[in-house]
Structure formats: C-alpha cells, structure tokens
Scaffold this motif. Structure first.
Motif, PDB file in Angstrom:
ATOM      1  N   TYR A 108       0.822  -1.214   0.000  1.00  0.00           N
ATOM      2  CA  TYR A 108       0.000   0.000   0.000  1.00  0.00           C
ATOM      3  C   TYR A 108       0.859   1.269   0.000  1.00  0.00           C
ATOM      4  O   TYR A 108       0.594   2.196  -0.743  1.00  0.00           O
ATOM      5  N   THR A 109       1.868   1.318   0.856  1.00  0.00           N
ATOM      6  CA  THR A 109       2.730   2.499   0.908  1.00  0.00           C
ATOM      7  C   THR A 109       4.171   2.090   1.135  1.00  0.00           C
ATOM      8  O   THR A 109       4.452   1.039   1.695  1.00  0.00           O
ATOM      9  N   CYS A 110       5.063   2.978   0.716  1.00  0.00           N
ATOM     10  CA  CYS A 110       6.494   2.802   0.958  1.00  0.00           C
ATOM     11  C   CYS A 110       7.062   4.199   1.195  1.00  0.00           C
ATOM     12  O   CYS A 110       7.154   5.009   0.270  1.00  0.00           O
ATOM     13  N   LYS A 111       7.380   4.489   2.463  1.00  0.00           N
ATOM     14  CA  LYS A 111       7.910   5.797   2.833  1.00  0.00           C
ATOM     15  C   LYS A 111       9.386   5.656   3.161  1.00  0.00           C
ATOM     16  O   LYS A 111       9.787   4.766   3.910  1.00  0.00           O
ATOM     17  N   ILE A 112      10.170   6.569   2.599  1.00  0.00           N
ATOM     18  CA  ILE A 112      11.620   6.502   2.744  1.00  0.00           C
ATOM     19  C   ILE A 112      12.099   7.798   3.383  1.00  0.00           C
ATOM     20  O   ILE A 112      11.728   8.892   2.940  1.00  0.00           O
ATOM     21  N   ALA A 117      23.102  10.878   8.541  1.00  0.00           N
ATOM     22  CA  ALA A 117      24.246   9.985   8.359  1.00  0.00           C
ATOM     23  C   ALA A 117      24.236   9.332   6.979  1.00  0.00           C
ATOM     24  O   ALA A 117      24.981   8.386   6.729  1.00  0.00           O
ATOM     25  N   ASN A 118      23.370   9.837   6.084  1.00  0.00           N
ATOM     26  CA  ASN A 118      23.282   9.329   4.713  1.00  0.00           C
ATOM     27  C   ASN A 118      22.794   7.878   4.651  1.00  0.00           C
ATOM     28  O   ASN A 118      23.197   7.118   3.787  1.00  0.00           O
ATOM     29  N   GLU A 119      21.947   7.505   5.622  1.00  0.00           N
ATOM     30  CA  GLU A 119      21.325   6.183   5.635  1.00  0.00           C
ATOM     31  C   GLU A 119      19.818   6.349   5.487  1.00  0.00           C
ATOM     32  O   GLU A 119      19.276   7.422   5.735  1.00  0.00           O
ATOM     33  N   TYR A 120      19.173   5.247   5.111  1.00  0.00           N
ATOM     34  CA  TYR A 120      17.741   5.296   4.849  1.00  0.00           C
ATOM     35  C   TYR A 120      16.961   4.409   5.816  1.00  0.00           C
ATOM     36  O   TYR A 120      17.403   3.317   6.165  1.00  0.00           O
ATOM     37  N   SER A 121      15.801   4.918   6.208  1.00  0.00           N
ATOM     38  CA  SER A 121      14.819   4.130   6.944  1.00  0.00           C
ATOM     39  C   SER A 121      13.623   3.977   6.013  1.00  0.00           C
ATOM     40  O   SER A 121      13.196   4.946   5.362  1.00  0.00           O
ATOM     41  N   VAL A 122      13.087   2.767   5.949  1.00  0.00           N
ATOM     42  CA  VAL A 122      11.982   2.480   5.037  1.00  0.00           C
ATOM     43  C   VAL A 122      10.810   1.952   5.861  1.00  0.00           C
ATOM     44  O   VAL A 122      10.980   1.029   6.663  1.00  0.00           O
ATOM     45  N   ALA A 123       9.650   2.548   5.658  1.00  0.00           N
ATOM     46  CA  ALA A 123       8.417   2.101   6.321  1.00  0.00           C
ATOM     47  C   ALA A 123       7.427   1.680   5.238  1.00  0.00           C
ATOM     48  O   ALA A 123       7.058   2.481   4.377  1.00  0.00           O
ATOM     49  N   ILE A 124       7.035   0.417   5.289  1.00  0.00           N
ATOM     50  CA  ILE A 124       6.163  -0.165   4.270  1.00  0.00           C
ATOM     51  C   ILE A 124       4.865  -0.606   4.924  1.00  0.00           C
ATOM     52  O   ILE A 124       4.893  -1.197   6.006  1.00  0.00           O
ATOM     53  N   GLU A 125       3.757  -0.309   4.277  1.00  0.00           N
ATOM     54  CA  GLU A 125       2.464  -0.848   4.696  1.00  0.00           C
ATOM     55  C   GLU A 125       2.023  -1.817   3.625  1.00  0.00           C
ATOM     56  O   GLU A 125       2.059  -1.503   2.433  1.00  0.00           O
ATOM     57  N   MET A 126       1.628  -3.008   4.066  1.00  0.00           N
ATOM     58  CA  MET A 126       1.183  -4.019   3.118  1.00  0.00           C
ATOM     59  C   MET A 126      -0.041  -4.725   3.667  1.00  0.00           C
ATOM     60  O   MET A 126      -0.358  -4.631   4.849  1.00  0.00           O
ATOM     61  N   THR A 127      -0.719  -5.423   2.791  1.00  0.00           N
ATOM     62  CA  THR A 127      -1.874  -6.211   3.183  1.00  0.00           C
ATOM     63  C   THR A 127      -1.680  -7.636   2.699  1.00  0.00           C
ATOM     64  O   THR A 127      -0.627  -7.988   2.189  1.00  0.00           O
ATOM     65  N   LEU A 128      -2.707  -8.434   2.869  1.00  0.00           N
ATOM     66  CA  LEU A 128      -2.697  -9.832   2.453  1.00  0.00           C
ATOM     67  C   LEU A 128      -3.891 -10.086   1.546  1.00  0.00           C
ATOM     68  O   LEU A 128      -4.882  -9.361   1.603  1.00  0.00           O
ATOM     69  N   ALA A 136       1.686 -14.542   6.399  1.00  0.00           N
ATOM     70  CA  ALA A 136       1.952 -13.121   6.631  1.00  0.00           C
ATOM     71  C   ALA A 136       3.362 -12.881   7.142  1.00  0.00           C
ATOM     72  O   ALA A 136       4.096 -12.049   6.594  1.00  0.00           O
ATOM     73  N   ASP A 137       3.763 -13.587   8.197  1.00  0.00           N
ATOM     74  CA  ASP A 137       5.098 -13.378   8.767  1.00  0.00           C
ATOM     75  C   ASP A 137       6.199 -13.698   7.762  1.00  0.00           C
ATOM     76  O   ASP A 137       7.228 -13.023   7.726  1.00  0.00           O
ATOM     77  N   VAL A 138       5.988 -14.721   6.950  1.00  0.00           N
ATOM     78  CA  VAL A 138       6.976 -15.106   5.947  1.00  0.00           C
ATOM     79  C   VAL A 138       7.127 -13.996   4.908  1.00  0.00           C
ATOM     80  O   VAL A 138       8.247 -13.595   4.564  1.00  0.00           O
ATOM     81  N   LEU A 139       6.011 -13.481   4.408  1.00  0.00           N
ATOM     82  CA  LEU A 139       6.062 -12.410   3.410  1.00  0.00           C
ATOM     83  C   LEU A 139       6.695 -11.147   3.992  1.00  0.00           C
ATOM     84  O   LEU A 139       7.519 -10.499   3.341  1.00  0.00           O
ATOM     85  N   VAL A 140       6.322 -10.796   5.220  1.00  0.00           N
ATOM     86  CA  VAL A 140       6.898  -9.617   5.873  1.00  0.00           C
ATOM     87  C   VAL A 140       8.412  -9.767   5.978  1.00  0.00           C
ATOM     88  O   VAL A 140       9.161  -8.846   5.640  1.00  0.00           O
ATOM     89  N   GLU A 141       8.887 -10.914   6.437  1.00  0.00           N
ATOM     90  CA  GLU A 141      10.334 -11.132   6.573  1.00  0.00           C
ATOM     91  C   GLU A 141      11.031 -11.129   5.221  1.00  0.00           C
ATOM     92  O   GLU A 141      12.134 -10.587   5.098  1.00  0.00           O
ATOM     93  N   VAL A 156      14.238  -1.226   8.247  1.00  0.00           N
ATOM     94  CA  VAL A 156      13.083  -1.531   7.411  1.00  0.00           C
ATOM     95  C   VAL A 156      11.956  -1.994   8.339  1.00  0.00           C
ATOM     96  O   VAL A 156      12.142  -2.933   9.115  1.00  0.00           O
ATOM     97  N   GLU A 157      10.845  -1.315   8.264  1.00  0.00           N
ATOM     98  CA  GLU A 157       9.662  -1.710   9.024  1.00  0.00           C
ATOM     99  C   GLU A 157       8.567  -2.059   8.039  1.00  0.00           C
ATOM    100  O   GLU A 157       8.339  -1.322   7.066  1.00  0.00           O
ATOM    101  N   VAL A 158       7.897  -3.180   8.280  1.00  0.00           N
ATOM    102  CA  VAL A 158       6.776  -3.581   7.437  1.00  0.00           C
ATOM    103  C   VAL A 158       5.579  -3.782   8.354  1.00  0.00           C
ATOM    104  O   VAL A 158       5.619  -4.615   9.263  1.00  0.00           O
ATOM    105  N   ALA A 159       4.535  -3.000   8.123  1.00  0.00           N
ATOM    106  CA  ALA A 159       3.308  -3.093   8.921  1.00  0.00           C
ATOM    107  C   ALA A 159       2.211  -3.729   8.082  1.00  0.00           C
ATOM    108  O   ALA A 159       2.006  -3.359   6.926  1.00  0.00           O
ATOM    109  N   LEU A 160       1.526  -4.692   8.684  1.00  0.00           N
ATOM    110  CA  LEU A 160       0.374  -5.306   8.033  1.00  0.00           C
ATOM    111  C   LEU A 160      -0.858  -4.478   8.321  1.00  0.00           C
ATOM    112  O   LEU A 160      -1.139  -4.166   9.481  1.00  0.00           O
ATOM    113  N   VAL A 161      -1.573  -4.115   7.273  1.00  0.00           N
ATOM    114  CA  VAL A 161      -2.838  -3.397   7.427  1.00  0.00           C
ATOM    115  C   VAL A 161      -3.902  -4.160   6.643  1.00  0.00           C
ATOM    116  O   VAL A 161      -3.624  -4.721   5.585  1.00  0.00           O
TER     117      VAL A 161
END
Length: 182
Positions: A108-112, A117-128, A136-141, A156-161
């Motif tokens: 659904y979303t991917c926020k970067i 320090a020139n590093e990236y944090s990524v927050a992803i929202e996904m569904t099933l 779910a846990d397998v796909l998230v990992e 990298v954070e992946v949230a299930l919505v």
C-alpha cells in the motif's frame, strides 16, 4: 525450466513452511514432492501431506541449485533509491499465486527517510490477499530481507494493514493478464 508434472524425491531432510498456514515443519528424506511454483528464490511444492514452501537455500534438497540472493547494485544515487526499493519488493512472491507482492497489489505504501548519516529508513504498509493468511510473517520477513540488502538501509519496518481489504482490482494490469483475469 520447471516441469510441473515432475515428481521429485527429497534428497535430504528439508525445512519447509506450510502453505497457507505458515507453520515450520521438516519433510523427511525420500518424501515425494511436486514443484508447483519456482519464483522469487523459493519453491512451492505439493506432497501427500499438503503444500509447502522451500526456501532457495534448501533447493539442493529437491535437486536444484541453491539460488544466490538477487543481485543488488552497490552504488545507488538518492534519486534511484525509491525505484530500487520497489524493484527489491518485486522479487518477493506470494507462495500460492505466481505473482510478486507489488504487482499483486499487496504493497500500500512505501515511505523513505534519509538520515543525516546518509542512511535510509523504510516504512512499508502491506496487506494480504486474505486476512487470516498464515504466510503473513513469511512475506513480511521476505520483504524486510530484500529491502535491507540495499546499501545504506539502516532500518526496514513492514506493517500489516487490513483496511482497505485487498481485492483483485488492486492487481496491476500485468498481474491480471498473467492470472488470466483480462
């Protein structure tokens, strides 16, 4: 090339994950399996005990070459980062449907965010595709691992919505064509 009618005998005991329940199990050497899908570096197999997923690092148990992780560019410009993250997510496949999670419409979303320090944090929202999917846990990992392979990824954070719920209309046109829906 994948021969869907080929029955293979496991060459050794092999760790697997049941599909669609996501439970870890071990299939014993000598178990007969049929490879149903080989995508994204893993295999979906069918046995008399049910359907399972074999990770690419266990491919030798079914007589296949162990698949190396997808190649990742080492020098990515800031402008390319988002597209490279989406490319990495496209290497993750649903174990039951031979379509990657992006084209399936599960992301659904991917926020970067870039740090000082020139590093990236990524927050992803996904569904099933189904709310009770045990994979779910397998796909998230899988998604976390593939995105984290890129250089300068600090987190990298992946949230299930589950809202809005997934529907076939969320699939890309390419995915619907592959699935025979158009």
């Amino acid at each position: 090339m994948l021969d869907r009618d080929e029955v293979i005998t496991l060459l050794r005991d092999c760790e697997v994950i049941s599909v669609p329940y996501g439970e870890k199990n071990t299939l014993k050497e000598g178990t007969e399996v049929e490879v149903m899908q080989a995508m994204g570096g893993s295999y979906t197999i069918y046995t008399s005990e049910g359907m399972f997923r074999i990770s690419g690092y266990n491919a030798d148990a079914i007589g296949k070459e162990i698949e190396p992780p997808p190649s990742v560019p080492t020098n990515i410009s800031d402008e390319e980062y988002e597209s490279k993250i989406w490319e990495q997510m496209r290497t993750v496949y649903d174990p039951e449907i031979p379509i990657n999670v992006v084209d399936l419409g599960l992301i659904y979303t991917c926020k970067i965010k870039k740090s000082n320090a020139n590093e990236y944090s990524v927050a992803i929202e996904m569904t099933l595709t189904a709310p009770g999917c045990g994979m779910a846990d397998v796909l998230v990992e899988d998604i976390k691992e593939r995105v984290a392979m890129l250089p300068r990824i600090a987190k990298v954070e992946v949230a299930l919505v589950l809202d809005p719920p997934w529907s076939m209309e969320m699939m890309s046109e390419t995915a619907r064509l592959e699935a025979g829906l158009i």
